[in-house]
Design an enzyme around this catalytic site. Structure first.
Site, PDB file in Angstrom:
ATOM      1  N   CYS A  74       0.864  -1.180   0.000  1.00 61.54           N
ATOM      2  CA  CYS A  74       0.000   0.000   0.000  1.00 61.54           C
ATOM      3  C   CYS A  74       0.901   1.230   0.000  1.00 61.54           C
ATOM      4  O   CYS A  74       1.615   1.476   0.981  1.00 61.54           O
ATOM      5  CB  CYS A  74      -0.913  -0.009   1.221  1.00 61.54           C
ATOM      6  SG  CYS A  74      -1.942   1.459   1.369  1.00 61.54           S
ATOM      7  N   CYS A 198      -5.215   6.131  -3.918  1.00 61.16           N
ATOM      8  CA  CYS A 198      -4.491   4.860  -3.872  1.00 61.16           C
ATOM      9  C   CYS A 198      -3.080   5.105  -4.385  1.00 61.16           C
ATOM     10  O   CYS A 198      -2.891   5.477  -5.544  1.00 61.16           O
ATOM     11  CB  CYS A 198      -5.203   3.810  -4.723  1.00 61.16           C
ATOM     12  SG  CYS A 198      -4.318   2.236  -4.825  1.00 61.16           S
TER      13      CYS A 198
END
Length: 257
Positions: A74, A198
């Site tokens: 991530c 993101c």
């Protein structure tokens, strides 16, 4: 048992942070992790991240999706973890840490965190989309009506459909503003919904846009629902190297639950 946590966000991509250097957090309790990330019954977050000791590096990152399962890299979470490490006094203005996809270098100045991502040497080009892995898998496609259409519905169908099926993918919808700027909205697997930002997704978009000759630039600006991010890279023999994800990472609050 009371759990001390810290809440961070990077362009609206938000995370529950836990200092697990003493190994007190039960990483196998997926239901509790999902509860902590729940926006109605828990703290509320796109994911949960543990900061752990590492034998030779500054720290180790362990990342869980909001569904409670440990997941792939991530990018925004990594940037937020660097800010968290600085708040804890683990680092000063630079860091080297291990994540599930390998080593990452990072730099922090005020609330801006630069995170070096993995090299990318495979960009799969199709008629209507691009697929690549930037630490997590990403499907990238253009969408002119990006401001209005149902991201959750369309993203879910792509995420679960052929050829991804059970393993799934993250899905990024892109609108070109100009050679330097692209608008991005992302459906994230594990969250199973749109997120405001993101990090691995915008990294994938920047590289994909260059790979399909939509831009000659090697510093790309990405406008996401939660703000603005930059991605820079070098190209060497067809491989994208020295890839950096750059943007704000901010402390929100601390608490116990």
């Amino acid at each position: 048992m009371q759990q001390t946590f810290y809440k961070y966000q990077g362009t609206g991509n938000d995370f529950v942070m836990v200092d697990n250097r003493e190994q007190t957090f039960n990483k196998r309790d997926t239901k509790r992790i999902a509860f902590l990330c729940d926006r109605r019954f828990g703290i509320g977050a796109d994911g949960l991240i543990l900061l752990e000791n590492h034998d030779t590096l500054d720290f180790k990152m362990v990342y869980f999706n909001a569904d409670g399962n440990e997941s792939t890299m991530c990018g925004n979470g990594g940037r937020c973890l660097v800010a968290f490490a600085k708040q804890l006094g683990v680092i000063d203005d630079k860091a080297v840490f291990e994540a599930i996809d390998g080593l990452h270098h990072a730099e922090i100045e005020a609330d801006i965190v630069k995170l070096q991502m993995q090299d990318v040497d495979v960009v799969e080009k199709f008629d209507d989309h691009v697929f690549l892995n930037t630490g997590s898998p990403h499907h990238v496609q253009f969408e002119d009506a990006i401001e209005y259409f149902d991201i959750k519905d369309k993203g879910s169908k792509i995420r679960n459909g052929e050829p991804y099926f059970n393993e799934g993918t993250n899905v990024n919808f892109v609108k070109k503003v100009n050679d330097e700027v692209f608008r991005v909205r992302t459906y994230e697997r594990g969250v199973e919904d749109e997120t405001l930002s993101c990090g691995t997704g915008v990294t994938a978009v920047a590289i994909a846009m260059h790979a399909i000759n939509e831009t000659p630039e090697t510093l790309i600006k990405l406008n996401v629902q939660g703000g603005k991010l930059n991605v820079s890279f070098d190209i060497e023999n067809g491989t994208y190297k020295n890839v950096w994800l750059i943007g704000p990472a901010k402390f929100v609050f601390k608490g116990e639950i």
